[in-house]
Design an enzyme around this catalytic site. Sequence first.
Site, PDB file in Angstrom:
ATOM      1  N   SER A 131       0.879  -1.167   0.000  1.00 57.41           N
ATOM      2  CA  SER A 131       0.000   0.000   0.000  1.00 57.41           C
ATOM      3  C   SER A 131       0.909   1.207   0.000  1.00 57.41           C
ATOM      4  O   SER A 131       2.032   1.146   0.533  1.00 57.41           O
ATOM      5  CB  SER A 131      -0.893   0.042   1.244  1.00 57.41           C
ATOM      6  OG  SER A 131      -1.505   1.309   1.383  1.00 57.41           O
ATOM      7  N   TYR A 144      -3.078  -0.077  10.567  1.00 55.51           N
ATOM      8  CA  TYR A 144      -2.856  -0.354   9.153  1.00 55.51           C
ATOM      9  C   TYR A 144      -1.551   0.277   8.677  1.00 55.51           C
ATOM     10  O   TYR A 144      -0.714  -0.389   8.044  1.00 55.51           O
ATOM     11  CB  TYR A 144      -4.031   0.200   8.343  1.00 55.51           C
ATOM     12  CG  TYR A 144      -3.932  -0.015   6.844  1.00 55.51           C
ATOM     13  CD1 TYR A 144      -4.152  -1.268   6.282  1.00 55.51           C
ATOM     14  CD2 TYR A 144      -3.649   1.050   5.988  1.00 55.51           C
ATOM     15  CE1 TYR A 144      -4.076  -1.460   4.907  1.00 55.51           C
ATOM     16  CE2 TYR A 144      -3.573   0.866   4.620  1.00 55.51           C
ATOM     17  CZ  TYR A 144      -3.784  -0.388   4.083  1.00 55.51           C
ATOM     18  OH  TYR A 144      -3.706  -0.571   2.723  1.00 55.51           O
TER      19      TYR A 144
END
Length: 254
Positions: A131, A144
Amino acid sequence: MSTVQGAGVVVTGAGGGIGAALARRFAAEGARVVVNDLDPGRTKAVADEIGATAVPGDASTIVDEAREVLGGTVDIYCANAGLASPGDAFAEETVWSAAWDVNVMAHVRAARALLPDWLERGSGRFVSTVSAAGLLTMLGAAPYSVTKHGAYAFAEWLSLTYRHRGLKVHAICPQGVRTDMLTAAGSAGELVLVPTAIEPEDVAEALFAGIEEDRFLILPHPEVADFYRARAAEPERWLGGMNRVQRTWEGTGG
């Protein structure tokens, strides 16, 4: 001939989103694909659609079964399964533990299972869906962001440690992608990710371009390279800019 034609490929978290797009693309390129997801129904649906084999279950534990399905060898492993894990520094311990387990340790466990064979034969390919949060950060999602930094660091470590022994590693770092995970990002995702969101198929296309060019860092959003450079070169300015975005999200000022 495609680079991956005939290769034995495992894609985790492939019941939808980026994982399903990767599985479809590998199958279209002539690979022999194992589709993995925790949801057996979604796993089977994607596998049936592309003529692959469904191996549902925990991504951390399916390497041996996938290897058997593929005739003894996994050539490419896509560590794609992940948790969005929103929350701040006060998020519950269980949230932090789950994010660490899925976003980092599942990659480590897969590598442990795959590396002995890959190093012995001098070839193997590990694809980590990280990501842009692993290079930068994500508002409202401390577990996250932190664990995606860990996923990127592990992929980087694998590459620098074993590339001379035939291991090829790719770290995919998109920003917003139109998947269920983007929806789960809530108002922070609406502010930061939605305006430039791309389709899962665009991520697969970026990976295949990176495979052809033998690139480690895969940026489906090319502008992430500029943000990453700015973060490294002028950290105070970058942090100040991100804090302004944070305040906009909070509604406390721009």
